[in-house]
Design a protein around this motif. Structure first.
Motif, mmCIF file in Angstrom:
data_model
loop_
_atom_site.group_PDB
_atom_site.id
_atom_site.type_symbol
_atom_site.label_atom_id
_atom_site.label_comp_id
_atom_site.label_asym_id
_atom_site.label_seq_id
_atom_site.Cartn_x
_atom_site.Cartn_y
_atom_site.Cartn_z
ATOM 1 N N GLN A 61 45.820 35.998 59.583
ATOM 2 C CA GLN A 61 47.304 36.048 59.171
ATOM 3 C C GLN A 61 47.518 37.882 59.481
ATOM 4 O OE1 GLN A 61 47.531 36.971 54.277
ATOM 5 N NE2 GLN A 61 45.374 37.069 54.146
ATOM 6 N N ARG A 62 47.144 38.260 60.144
ATOM 7 C CA ARG A 62 47.247 39.890 60.305
ATOM 8 C C ARG A 62 47.995 39.252 62.562
ATOM 9 N NH1 ARG A 62 41.561 42.087 61.338
ATOM 10 N NH2 ARG A 62 41.476 39.752 61.833
ATOM 11 N N TYR A 63 47.342 38.448 62.322
ATOM 12 C CA TYR A 63 48.298 38.022 63.852
ATOM 13 C C TYR A 63 49.623 37.176 63.855
ATOM 14 C CZ TYR A 63 44.694 40.875 65.054
ATOM 15 O OH TYR A 63 43.610 42.114 64.941
ATOM 16 N N ARG A 64 49.827 36.523 62.636
ATOM 17 C CA ARG A 64 50.989 35.777 62.195
ATOM 18 C C ARG A 64 51.852 36.333 62.979
ATOM 19 N NH1 ARG A 64 49.017 33.134 56.902
ATOM 20 N NH2 ARG A 64 47.238 32.234 57.412
ATOM 21 N N SER A 65 53.695 35.356 63.502
ATOM 22 C CA SER A 65 54.674 35.905 64.587
ATOM 23 C C SER A 65 54.540 36.667 65.023
ATOM 24 C CB SER A 65 55.219 37.102 63.118
ATOM 25 O OG SER A 65 55.692 35.928 61.724
ATOM 26 N N HIS A 66 53.443 35.863 65.857
ATOM 27 C CA HIS A 66 53.484 37.216 66.924
ATOM 28 C C HIS A 66 53.503 36.015 68.671
ATOM 29 C CE1 HIS A 66 51.748 40.146 64.541
ATOM 30 N NE2 HIS A 66 52.418 41.212 65.980
ATOM 31 N N GLY A 67 53.967 34.609 67.672
ATOM 32 C CA GLY A 67 53.470 33.645 68.997
ATOM 33 C C GLY A 67 52.358 33.345 69.648
ATOM 34 N N ILE A 68 51.772 33.853 68.852
ATOM 35 C CA ILE A 68 49.824 33.293 69.230
ATOM 36 C C ILE A 68 49.995 31.729 69.189
ATOM 37 C CG2 ILE A 68 47.573 33.914 68.220
ATOM 38 C CD1 ILE A 68 48.082 36.557 67.750
ATOM 39 N N GLY A 69 50.551 31.031 67.678
ATOM 40 C CA GLY A 69 50.761 29.436 67.323
ATOM 41 C C GLY A 69 51.899 29.127 68.436
ATOM 42 N N ARG A 70 52.533 29.403 68.354
ATOM 43 C CA ARG A 70 53.189 28.844 69.926
ATOM 44 C C ARG A 70 52.690 29.043 71.128
ATOM 45 N NH1 ARG A 70 57.932 27.618 71.506
ATOM 46 N NH2 ARG A 70 59.009 27.998 69.397
ATOM 47 N N TYR A 71 51.617 30.197 71.841
ATOM 48 C CA TYR A 71 51.066 29.952 72.165
ATOM 49 C C TYR A 71 49.937 28.805 72.603
ATOM 50 C CZ TYR A 71 47.743 32.404 76.105
ATOM 51 O OH TYR A 71 46.829 32.994 77.391
ATOM 52 N N LEU A 72 48.917 29.097 71.375
ATOM 53 C CA LEU A 72 48.179 27.823 71.208
ATOM 54 C C LEU A 72 48.083 26.327 71.120
ATOM 55 C CD1 LEU A 72 45.158 26.902 70.166
ATOM 56 C CD2 LEU A 72 45.610 27.861 68.031
ATOM 57 N N PHE A 73 49.797 26.180 70.759
ATOM 58 C CA PHE A 73 50.556 24.454 70.739
ATOM 59 C C PHE A 73 51.429 24.644 72.200
ATOM 60 C CE2 PHE A 73 50.332 23.818 66.422
ATOM 61 C CZ PHE A 73 50.769 22.983 66.318
ATOM 62 N N GLU A 74 51.206 25.393 73.110
ATOM 63 C CA GLU A 74 51.755 25.034 74.897
ATOM 64 C C GLU A 74 50.426 25.071 75.332
ATOM 65 O OE1 GLU A 74 54.028 29.376 75.598
ATOM 66 O OE2 GLU A 74 55.565 28.039 74.375
ATOM 67 N N TRP A 75 49.357 25.455 75.209
ATOM 68 C CA TRP A 75 47.867 25.203 75.621
ATOM 69 C C TRP A 75 47.733 24.240 75.454
ATOM 70 C CZ3 TRP A 75 43.759 23.273 74.106
ATOM 71 C CH2 TRP A 75 42.455 23.573 74.789
ATOM 72 N N ALA A 76 47.702 23.460 73.622
ATOM 73 C CA ALA A 76 47.424 21.751 73.574
ATOM 74 C C ALA A 76 48.226 20.977 74.018
ATOM 75 C CB ALA A 76 47.209 21.821 71.928
ATOM 76 N N ILE A 77 49.647 21.477 74.284
ATOM 77 C CA ILE A 77 50.662 20.050 74.905
ATOM 78 C C ILE A 77 50.166 20.164 76.744
ATOM 79 C CG2 ILE A 77 53.255 20.415 75.465
ATOM 80 C CD1 ILE A 77 53.400 21.010 72.577
#
Length: 168
Positions: A100-116
């Motif tokens: 939660q300290r790092y949400r809304s920084h694009g980390i989720g998108r970065y992780l999903f781009e990696w997974a895709i």
């Protein structure tokens, strides 16, 4: 003020046994996770047993986002070979969490781009995920990534089924 994260500071890697406590902490860090996870010290052995099963399975990868030695994100990536769609393979993404300290920084998108991209490299026809119906913010995030709500998911809890509840 939020911290700025440079993506070259992040490492996406396969989880190790030593990462299990951090992963469980992430899984337990929301209203749903608090109801189903046991983030305690020491962790129940069941988490380590599950990690070992995932680690041995060539179609499963438990992935973490590492920031300077700290696990700040995770997901499970599973390849599912199919007969349908002319014998294709699909990737299943589950248990996605970002600290939660790092949400809304694009980390989720970065992780999903990696997974895709990992799914593309594995020859997958599609990527799928499930998300709890109550996670409206997550739904919007997945839609921004291009995911489409196309099916109705159903689950049968083998521990809390109506038959088991009546027997008690």
């Amino acid at each position: 003020m939020q911290k700025t994260i440079e993506f070259d500071q992040l490492t996406i890697r396969q989880a190790t046994r030593a990462d299990v406590p951090a992963i469980v902490r992430l899984l337990a860090d929301d209203i749903l996770g608090k109801q189903r996870e046991y983030d305690q010290d020491p962790l129940p052995q069941a988490y380590y047993t599950a990690f070992e099963r995932i680690d041995r399975d060539p179609n499963n990868e438990l992935i973490v986002v590492d920031l300077a030695g700290e696990v700040i994100g995770t997901l499970q990536f599973t390849l599912i070979p199919l007969l349908s769609f002319q014998g294709s393979t699909r990737a299943q993404i589950e248990a996605v969490r970002v600290d939660q300290r790092y949400r809304s920084h694009g980390i989720g998108r970065y992780l999903f781009e990696w997974a895709i991209e990992r799914a593309r490299q594995s020859g997958c026809r599609l990527v799928q995920l499930t998300t709890n119906a109550s996670r409206a913010d997550a739904h919007r995030f997945y839609e921004r990534l291009g995911f489409v709500s196309s099916h109705v998911g159903m689950k049968l809890d083998l521990i809390k089924t109506p038959a088991n509840q009546q027997a008690q």
